[in-house]
Design a protein around this motif. Structure first.
Motif, PDB file in Angstrom:
ATOM      1  N   ILE A  30      26.289 -12.931 -60.757  1.00 15.86           N
ATOM      2  CA  ILE A  30      25.982 -13.023 -62.191  1.00 15.86           C
ATOM      3  C   ILE A  30      24.880 -12.032 -62.560  1.00 15.86           C
ATOM      4  CG2 ILE A  30      24.992 -14.531 -63.961  1.00 15.86           C
ATOM      5  CD1 ILE A  30      26.508 -16.848 -62.473  1.00 15.86           C
ATOM      6  N   ILE A  31      23.827 -11.979 -61.774  1.00 14.69           N
ATOM      7  CA  ILE A  31      22.737 -11.043 -62.061  1.00 14.69           C
ATOM      8  C   ILE A  31      23.224  -9.606 -61.893  1.00 14.69           C
ATOM      9  CG2 ILE A  31      20.498 -10.213 -61.213  1.00 14.69           C
ATOM     10  CD1 ILE A  31      19.764 -13.139 -60.729  1.00 14.69           C
ATOM     11  N   GLY A  32      24.059  -9.364 -60.879  1.00 18.89           N
ATOM     12  CA  GLY A  32      24.618  -8.026 -60.678  1.00 18.89           C
ATOM     13  C   GLY A  32      25.450  -7.573 -61.864  1.00 18.89           C
ATOM     14  N   GLY A  33      26.229  -8.495 -62.441  1.00 21.30           N
ATOM     15  CA  GLY A  33      27.024  -8.163 -63.631  1.00 21.30           C
ATOM     16  C   GLY A  33      26.143  -7.797 -64.810  1.00 21.30           C
ATOM     17  N   ALA A  34      25.079  -8.568 -65.005  1.00 17.78           N
ATOM     18  CA  ALA A  34      24.154  -8.264 -66.104  1.00 17.78           C
ATOM     19  C   ALA A  34      23.437  -6.938 -65.838  1.00 17.78           C
ATOM     20  CB  ALA A  34      23.141  -9.393 -66.257  1.00 17.78           C
ATOM     21  N   PHE A  35      23.058  -6.707 -64.592  1.00 17.21           N
ATOM     22  CA  PHE A  35      22.378  -5.469 -64.227  1.00 17.21           C
ATOM     23  C   PHE A  35      23.306  -4.276 -64.420  1.00 17.21           C
ATOM     24  CE2 PHE A  35      20.473  -2.523 -61.083  1.00 17.21           C
ATOM     25  CZ  PHE A  35      19.217  -2.451 -61.649  1.00 17.21           C
ATOM     26  N   GLN A  36      24.592  -4.473 -64.130  1.00 14.81           N
ATOM     27  CA  GLN A  36      25.591  -3.413 -64.333  1.00 14.81           C
ATOM     28  C   GLN A  36      25.612  -2.986 -65.794  1.00 14.81           C
ATOM     29  OE1 GLN A  36      27.725  -1.573 -62.504  1.00 14.81           O
ATOM     30  NE2 GLN A  36      28.574  -0.658 -64.338  1.00 14.81           N
ATOM     31  N   LYS A  37      25.545  -3.945 -66.707  1.00 16.10           N
ATOM     32  CA  LYS A  37      25.548  -3.613 -68.137  1.00 16.10           C
ATOM     33  C   LYS A  37      24.316  -2.794 -68.508  1.00 16.10           C
ATOM     34  CE  LYS A  37      28.292  -7.584 -69.545  1.00 16.10           C
ATOM     35  NZ  LYS A  37      28.309  -8.841 -70.278  1.00 16.10           N
ATOM     36  N   ILE A  38      23.173  -3.146 -67.931  1.00 17.41           N
ATOM     37  CA  ILE A  38      21.941  -2.410 -68.225  1.00 17.41           C
ATOM     38  C   ILE A  38      22.062  -0.974 -67.728  1.00 17.41           C
ATOM     39  CG2 ILE A  38      19.491  -2.235 -67.625  1.00 17.41           C
ATOM     40  CD1 ILE A  38      19.455  -5.317 -67.543  1.00 17.41           C
ATOM     41  N   ILE A  39      22.551  -0.797 -66.510  1.00 11.63           N
ATOM     42  CA  ILE A  39      22.682   0.555 -65.942  1.00 11.63           C
ATOM     43  C   ILE A  39      23.712   1.365 -66.712  1.00 11.63           C
ATOM     44  CG2 ILE A  39      23.324   1.858 -63.887  1.00 11.63           C
ATOM     45  CD1 ILE A  39      20.584   0.488 -63.769  1.00 11.63           C
ATOM     46  N   LEU A  99      25.462   6.759 -58.994  1.00 10.84           N
ATOM     47  CA  LEU A  99      24.261   7.359 -58.423  1.00 10.84           C
ATOM     48  C   LEU A  99      22.999   6.849 -59.104  1.00 10.84           C
ATOM     49  CD1 LEU A  99      25.464  11.040 -57.906  1.00 10.84           C
ATOM     50  CD2 LEU A  99      25.101   9.286 -56.150  1.00 10.84           C
ATOM     51  N   ILE A 100      23.061   6.704 -60.405  1.00 11.68           N
ATOM     52  CA  ILE A 100      21.904   6.180 -61.140  1.00 11.68           C
ATOM     53  C   ILE A 100      21.645   4.736 -60.732  1.00 11.68           C
ATOM     54  CG2 ILE A 100      21.068   5.538 -63.433  1.00 11.68           C
ATOM     55  CD1 ILE A 100      22.632   8.083 -64.436  1.00 11.68           C
ATOM     56  N   MET A 101      22.707   3.929 -60.650  1.00  7.49           N
ATOM     57  CA  MET A 101      22.545   2.529 -60.258  1.00  7.49           C
ATOM     58  C   MET A 101      21.993   2.439 -58.835  1.00  7.49           C
ATOM     59  SD  MET A 101      25.223  -0.628 -60.079  1.00  7.49           S
ATOM     60  CE  MET A 101      25.640  -0.454 -61.777  1.00  7.49           C
ATOM     61  N   ALA A 102      22.518   3.240 -57.931  1.00  5.74           N
ATOM     62  CA  ALA A 102      22.043   3.218 -56.547  1.00  5.74           C
ATOM     63  C   ALA A 102      20.568   3.608 -56.481  1.00  5.74           C
ATOM     64  CB  ALA A 102      22.885   4.149 -55.682  1.00  5.74           C
ATOM     65  N   PHE A 103      20.165   4.604 -57.274  1.00  3.40           N
ATOM     66  CA  PHE A 103      18.767   5.018 -57.283  1.00  3.40           C
ATOM     67  C   PHE A 103      17.863   3.931 -57.841  1.00  3.40           C
ATOM     68  CE2 PHE A 103      15.096   7.151 -59.261  1.00  3.40           C
ATOM     69  CZ  PHE A 103      14.548   7.722 -58.132  1.00  3.40           C
ATOM     70  N   VAL A 104      18.287   3.298 -58.933  1.00  2.00           N
ATOM     71  CA  VAL A 104      17.483   2.219 -59.530  1.00  2.00           C
ATOM     72  C   VAL A 104      17.348   1.060 -58.551  1.00  2.00           C
ATOM     73  CG1 VAL A 104      17.435   0.494 -61.373  1.00  2.00           C
ATOM     74  CG2 VAL A 104      17.959   2.869 -61.917  1.00  2.00           C
ATOM     75  N   ILE A 105      18.439   0.681 -57.894  1.00  4.63           N
ATOM     76  CA  ILE A 105      18.378  -0.410 -56.917  1.00  4.63           C
ATOM     77  C   ILE A 105      17.487  -0.016 -55.749  1.00  4.63           C
ATOM     78  CG2 ILE A 105      19.748  -1.709 -55.237  1.00  4.63           C
ATOM     79  CD1 ILE A 105      21.995  -1.722 -57.340  1.00  4.63           C
ATOM     80  N   PHE A 106      17.608   1.228 -55.279  1.00  5.33           N
ATOM     81  CA  PHE A 106      16.745   1.715 -54.205  1.00  5.33           C
ATOM     82  C   PHE A 106      15.276   1.581 -54.596  1.00  5.33           C
ATOM     83  CE2 PHE A 106      14.232   5.391 -52.766  1.00  5.33           C
ATOM     84  CZ  PHE A 106      14.161   5.102 -51.412  1.00  5.33           C
ATOM     85  N   MET A 107      14.930   1.996 -55.807  1.00  5.77           N
ATOM     86  CA  MET A 107      13.545   1.920 -56.258  1.00  5.77           C
ATOM     87  C   MET A 107      13.080   0.466 -56.375  1.00  5.77           C
ATOM     88  SD  MET A 107      12.544   4.962 -56.248  1.00  5.77           S
ATOM     89  CE  MET A 107      10.953   4.834 -57.015  1.00  5.77           C
TER      90      MET A 107
END
Length: 165
Positions: A30-39, A99-107
């Motif tokens: 659920i949080i991943g889905g919401a985070f996907q929308k933000i990214i 790539l943007i999502m992967a970078f944000v998650i990495f950070m």
């Protein structure tokens, strides 16, 4: 009898659902889905317009090849005409999203790890077991299991190893 079996299945299902791992996974999805929308919004509404501005108005979504041999000005015009298209610009956009999502998650993970490292006190490592000792007669360093000193050939007394070096 069938009623008991049904209760058993329902009971097993309730037990399965109430396990911590399943609940954690559900929350993560659920949080991943919401985070996907933000990214996606970050990519589509902020980063891609900047890239378009920097590249002089290029719109990746309109990068396509019409497979029917005709030329169409936009992807929407090609789709309206019913032409099959190879939409490599859309693919580029999706790769940039990833790539943007992967970078944000990495950070985020990096920040969480740094925070956790500050909050958890470091454990002092136990000193390594000594592998050598000092011969009490000639003061040479010898193996801790030696019964005679290889330097002075004296018998080694049964004593705790001397850690002086």
């Amino acid at each position: 009898m069938a009623k008991d079996k049904k209760k058993g299945i329902i009971g097993e299902f309730k037990e399965f659902i109430m396990r911590g791992n399943v609940m954690d996974l559900a929350v993560a999805v659920i949080i991943g889905g919401a985070f996907q929308k933000i990214i996606t919004s970050l990519t589509n509404d902020i980063i891609m317009p900047l890239i378009t501005l920097i590249t002089g108005g290029l719109d990746f979504n309109n990068w396509f090849i019409s497979l029917d041999g005709s030329h169409y000005k936009t992807l929407a015009a090609a789709q309206e005409a019913g032409a099959a298209t190879f939409n490599y610009g859309s693919f580029i956009t999706v790769v940039l999203d990833f790539l943007i999502m992967a970078f944000v998650i990495f950070m985020m993970v990096k920040g969480m790890n740094a925070l956790a490292a500050r909050m958890v006190p470091k454990k002092e490592e136990a000193p390594a077991e000594p592998v050598t000792k000092i011969c009490p007669f000639c003061k040479s360093e010898i193996d801790i299991t030696a019964s005679r000193c290889p330097h002075c050939t004296s018998e080694q007394p049964d004593m705790e190893p001397d850690t002086e070096e």
